[in-house]
Design a protein around this motif. Structure first.
Motif, PDB file in Angstrom:
ATOM      1  N   GLU A   1      36.464  14.527  -2.676  1.00 23.00           N
ATOM      2  CA  GLU A   1      37.254  15.550  -1.971  1.00 23.00           C
ATOM      3  C   GLU A   1      37.183  16.917  -2.639  1.00 23.00           C
ATOM      4  OE1 GLU A   1      41.555  15.178  -2.246  1.00 23.00           O
ATOM      5  OE2 GLU A   1      41.320  13.724  -3.876  1.00 23.00           O
ATOM      6  N   TYR A   2      36.488  17.012  -3.761  1.00 21.18           N
ATOM      7  CA  TYR A   2      36.391  18.275  -4.485  1.00 21.18           C
ATOM      8  C   TYR A   2      35.138  19.042  -4.089  1.00 21.18           C
ATOM      9  CZ  TYR A   2      40.343  16.834  -7.247  1.00 21.18           C
ATOM     10  OH  TYR A   2      41.608  16.454  -7.625  1.00 21.18           O
ATOM     11  N   GLU A   3      35.224  20.357  -4.186  1.00 19.83           N
ATOM     12  CA  GLU A   3      34.123  21.231  -3.805  1.00 19.83           C
ATOM     13  C   GLU A   3      33.785  22.171  -4.954  1.00 19.83           C
ATOM     14  OE1 GLU A   3      35.056  21.574   0.998  1.00 19.83           O
ATOM     15  OE2 GLU A   3      35.580  23.250  -0.327  1.00 19.83           O
ATOM     16  N   LEU A   4      32.522  22.497  -5.055  1.00 17.03           N
ATOM     17  CA  LEU A   4      32.078  23.539  -5.965  1.00 17.03           C
ATOM     18  C   LEU A   4      31.878  24.794  -5.138  1.00 17.03           C
ATOM     19  CD1 LEU A   4      31.191  24.515  -8.735  1.00 17.03           C
ATOM     20  CD2 LEU A   4      28.886  23.659  -8.224  1.00 17.03           C
ATOM     21  N   LEU A   5      32.659  25.820  -5.432  1.00 19.80           N
ATOM     22  CA  LEU A   5      32.573  27.087  -4.716  1.00 19.80           C
ATOM     23  C   LEU A   5      31.756  28.065  -5.539  1.00 19.80           C
ATOM     24  CD1 LEU A   5      36.309  27.444  -3.622  1.00 19.80           C
ATOM     25  CD2 LEU A   5      34.447  26.327  -2.394  1.00 19.80           C
TER      26      LEU A   5
ATOM     27  N   ALA B   1      41.346  30.064  -1.160  1.00 20.04           N
ATOM     28  CA  ALA B   1      41.355  30.943   0.009  1.00 20.04           C
ATOM     29  C   ALA B   1      41.170  32.390  -0.434  1.00 20.04           C
ATOM     30  CB  ALA B   1      42.653  30.774   0.798  1.00 20.04           C
ATOM     31  N   PHE B   2      41.777  32.743  -1.548  1.00 24.69           N
ATOM     32  CA  PHE B   2      41.618  34.089  -2.096  1.00 24.69           C
ATOM     33  C   PHE B   2      40.170  34.319  -2.511  1.00 24.69           C
ATOM     34  CE2 PHE B   2      41.710  36.966  -5.819  1.00 24.69           C
ATOM     35  CZ  PHE B   2      42.249  38.091  -5.217  1.00 24.69           C
ATOM     36  N   ALA B   3      39.575  33.333  -3.181  1.00 26.75           N
ATOM     37  CA  ALA B   3      38.181  33.456  -3.631  1.00 26.75           C
ATOM     38  C   ALA B   3      37.235  33.608  -2.444  1.00 26.75           C
ATOM     39  CB  ALA B   3      37.793  32.249  -4.475  1.00 26.75           C
ATOM     40  N   LYS B   4      37.513  32.901  -1.366  1.00 23.67           N
ATOM     41  CA  LYS B   4      36.619  32.955  -0.212  1.00 23.67           C
ATOM     42  C   LYS B   4      36.623  34.331   0.446  1.00 23.67           C
ATOM     43  CE  LYS B   4      36.699  27.993   0.746  1.00 23.67           C
ATOM     44  NZ  LYS B   4      37.180  26.899   1.633  1.00 23.67           N
ATOM     45  N   LYS B   5      37.676  35.110   0.240  1.00 20.92           N
ATOM     46  CA  LYS B   5      37.697  36.478   0.763  1.00 20.92           C
ATOM     47  C   LYS B   5      36.634  37.345   0.090  1.00 20.92           C
ATOM     48  CE  LYS B   5      42.626  36.418   1.923  1.00 20.92           C
ATOM     49  NZ  LYS B   5      43.967  37.003   1.620  1.00 20.92           N
ATOM     50  N   PHE B   6      36.203  36.941  -1.095  1.00 19.92           N
ATOM     51  CA  PHE B   6      35.176  37.686  -1.826  1.00 19.92           C
ATOM     52  C   PHE B   6      33.773  37.154  -1.542  1.00 19.92           C
ATOM     53  CE2 PHE B   6      39.044  38.568  -4.067  1.00 19.92           C
ATOM     54  CZ  PHE B   6      38.904  39.868  -4.519  1.00 19.92           C
ATOM     55  N   GLY B   7      33.688  36.079  -0.744  1.00 17.13           N
ATOM     56  CA  GLY B   7      32.393  35.540  -0.378  1.00 17.13           C
ATOM     57  C   GLY B   7      32.048  34.210  -1.004  1.00 17.13           C
ATOM     58  N   PHE B   8      32.968  33.597  -1.736  1.00 14.15           N
ATOM     59  CA  PHE B   8      32.710  32.272  -2.286  1.00 14.15           C
ATOM     60  C   PHE B   8      32.585  31.254  -1.151  1.00 14.15           C
ATOM     61  CE2 PHE B   8      34.196  34.378  -6.026  1.00 14.15           C
ATOM     62  CZ  PHE B   8      33.770  33.635  -7.117  1.00 14.15           C
ATOM     63  N   THR B   9      31.608  30.370  -1.271  1.00 16.38           N
ATOM     64  CA  THR B   9      31.415  29.305  -0.283  1.00 16.38           C
ATOM     65  C   THR B   9      31.160  27.995  -1.009  1.00 16.38           C
ATOM     66  OG1 THR B   9      29.022  29.718  -0.153  1.00 16.38           O
ATOM     67  CG2 THR B   9      30.445  30.892   1.432  1.00 16.38           C
ATOM     68  N   CYS B  10      31.315  26.906  -0.289  1.00 18.47           N
ATOM     69  CA  CYS B  10      31.072  25.580  -0.861  1.00 18.47           C
ATOM     70  C   CYS B  10      29.563  25.344  -0.973  1.00 18.47           C
ATOM     71  CB  CYS B  10      31.703  24.506   0.013  1.00 18.47           C
ATOM     72  SG  CYS B  10      31.385  22.815  -0.558  1.00 18.47           S
ATOM     73  N   VAL B  11      29.105  24.994  -2.184  1.00 19.43           N
ATOM     74  CA  VAL B  11      27.673  24.746  -2.397  1.00 19.43           C
ATOM     75  C   VAL B  11      27.397  23.302  -2.810  1.00 19.43           C
ATOM     76  CG1 VAL B  11      27.149  27.143  -2.936  1.00 19.43           C
ATOM     77  CG2 VAL B  11      27.815  25.585  -4.799  1.00 19.43           C
ATOM     78  N   ASP B  12      28.445  22.528  -3.122  1.00 20.24           N
ATOM     79  CA  ASP B  12      28.263  21.127  -3.488  1.00 20.24           C
ATOM     80  C   ASP B  12      29.616  20.435  -3.404  1.00 20.24           C
ATOM     81  OD1 ASP B  12      26.943  18.837  -4.208  1.00 20.24           O
ATOM     82  OD2 ASP B  12      26.593  19.398  -6.300  1.00 20.24           O
ATOM     83  N   THR B  13      29.596  19.106  -3.292  1.00 17.05           N
ATOM     84  CA  THR B  13      30.831  18.331  -3.215  1.00 17.05           C
ATOM     85  C   THR B  13      30.761  17.126  -4.134  1.00 17.05           C
ATOM     86  OG1 THR B  13      30.003  16.994  -1.358  1.00 17.05           O
ATOM     87  CG2 THR B  13      31.232  19.004  -0.804  1.00 17.05           C
ATOM     88  N   ALA B  14      31.950  16.677  -4.543  1.00 13.42           N
ATOM     89  CA  ALA B  14      32.107  15.433  -5.300  1.00 13.42           C
ATOM     90  C   ALA B  14      33.387  14.797  -4.795  1.00 13.42           C
ATOM     91  CB  ALA B  14      32.177  15.703  -6.788  1.00 13.42           C
TER      92      ALA B  14
ATOM     93  N   LEU C   1      28.382  32.285 -14.191  1.00 12.78           N
ATOM     94  CA  LEU C   1      29.669  32.249 -14.865  1.00 12.78           C
ATOM     95  C   LEU C   1      30.530  31.209 -14.165  1.00 12.78           C
ATOM     96  CD1 LEU C   1      30.611  36.017 -15.443  1.00 12.78           C
ATOM     97  CD2 LEU C   1      29.517  34.428 -17.049  1.00 12.78           C
ATOM     98  N   TYR C   2      31.383  30.544 -14.939  1.00  8.50           N
ATOM     99  CA  TYR C   2      32.334  29.579 -14.368  1.00  8.50           C
ATOM    100  C   TYR C   2      33.739  30.146 -14.510  1.00  8.50           C
ATOM    101  CZ  TYR C   2      35.057  25.439 -13.390  1.00  8.50           C
ATOM    102  OH  TYR C   2      35.959  24.555 -12.835  1.00  8.50           O
TER     103      TYR C   2
ATOM    104  N   GLY D   1      25.477  34.622 -10.450  1.00  8.42           N
ATOM    105  CA  GLY D   1      26.659  34.494  -9.628  1.00  8.42           C
ATOM    106  C   GLY D   1      27.811  33.909 -10.414  1.00  8.42           C
ATOM    107  N   VAL D   2      28.884  33.579  -9.696  1.00  7.01           N
ATOM    108  CA  VAL D   2      30.103  33.012 -10.279  1.00  7.01           C
ATOM    109  C   VAL D   2      30.475  31.781  -9.476  1.00  7.01           C
ATOM    110  CG1 VAL D   2      32.532  33.445 -10.843  1.00  7.01           C
ATOM    111  CG2 VAL D   2      30.868  35.323 -10.959  1.00  7.01           C
ATOM    112  N   CYS D   3      30.942  30.738 -10.159  1.00 10.04           N
ATOM    113  CA  CYS D   3      31.362  29.523  -9.453  1.00 10.04           C
ATOM    114  C   CYS D   3      32.714  29.053  -9.970  1.00 10.04           C
ATOM    115  CB  CYS D   3      30.315  28.414  -9.582  1.00 10.04           C
ATOM    116  SG  CYS D   3      29.961  27.870 -11.272  1.00 10.04           S
ATOM    117  N   MET D   4      33.356  28.190  -9.205  1.00  6.50           N
ATOM    118  CA  MET D   4      34.682  27.689  -9.555  1.00  6.50           C
ATOM    119  C   MET D   4      34.934  26.368  -8.829  1.00  6.50           C
ATOM    120  SD  MET D   4      37.090  30.222  -7.220  1.00  6.50           S
ATOM    121  CE  MET D   4      38.586  29.217  -7.307  1.00  6.50           C
TER     122      MET D   4
END
Length: 247
Positions: free
Chosen positions: A143-147, A128-141, A75-76, A111-114
């Motif tokens: 300065e942008y990150e895919l969490l 920062a709120f999303a990372k409290k649920f376990g979101f992590t960076c899985v790719d970059t473009a 899900l996005y 999973g879910v990404c954003m």
């Protein structure tokens, strides 16, 4: 917590939760309403507090999400917002995020990404709120990150075209769709500013899923390029636009 999901039956009457409060028909809100009407049958979810406030979450199957991101069975998450003193600190954000995560699990999703960034962008949901649920960076473009929050060890990724972040056109160029109610007024602002200051401007509407998936840079309703380089997904005001053009 009294939440409701938008459906084909209630879409015409429900408040769409952004900061726009006009009692009269608003072109941006109505464009958003039509965009949603075309998406709900694709599994798109817009869940909101049953109130005229900015408390909502919006997400979709990654396969039909209008973003240049690839991945199997995710899900996005487009937006998660809780703003206003009357709504903050009451657990609404957590309730909405947990609803999305549980929905993903119930659907058998991976999973879910954003979209995030190395430094928080004002028009992106709170990473920062999303990372409290376990979101992590899985790719970059750039300065942008895919969490992402993965349930099975897999990970989505930016499409290669999104990592390009360049176009041939050297003019100020804006790619946009109709998902965000603020898009209409920002398109008008850019057009009026550029006409008044004799700045060449290319406005490109992203009006299909295929165009969104093929974007030459990161996209989350809006993407600005200048001198051939990708600049931002932020909905710039006139002051920020002026600073950009002076670079």
């Amino acid at each position: 917590m009294d939440f409701i999901n938008l459906t084909a039956e209630n879409l015409a009457e429900e408040h769409l939760c952004c900061i726009i409060r006009s009692k009269k028909p608003h072109p941006g809100v109505e464009a958003k309403r039509q965009w949603l009407a075309d998406r709900l049958g694709e599994g798109h979810v817009f869940r909101k507090l049953d109130a005229k406030g900015t408390v909502f979450i919006e997400y979709a199957p990654l396969e039909t999400a209008w973003v240049p991101i690839e991945g199997e069975n995710y899900l996005y998450l487009y937006c998660l917002w809780v703003t206003g003193a009357a709504y903050k600190g009451k657990g609404y954000g957590r309730a909405l995020m947990e609803y999305c995560l549980n929905d993903a699990k119930e659907r058998g999703r991976s999973g879910v990404c954003m979209l995030g960034a190395r430094k928080q962008k004002s028009w992106l949901s709170d990473q920062a709120f999303a990372k409290k649920f376990g979101f992590t960076c899985v790719d970059t473009a750039g300065e942008y990150e895919l969490l992402a929050l993965s349930f099975d060890g897999t990970a989505p990724r930016f499409a290669q075209n999104a990592k390009k972040q360049r176009i041939e056109n050297q003019e100020l160029t804006v790619y946009f769709d109709r998902q965000c109610p603020f898009i209409e007024q920002r398109v008008r602002l850019f057009r009026e500013y550029c006409e008044a200051n004799a700045v060449p401007l290319s406005l490109i509407e992203v009006d299909t899923l295929q165009k969104a998936k093929a974007m030459p840079g990161v996209f989350n309703n809006w993407a600005v390029f200048y001198r051939g380089e990708f600049q931002t997904v932020n909905l710039l005001d006139t002051a920020a636009l002026g600073r950009l053009l002076k670079k």
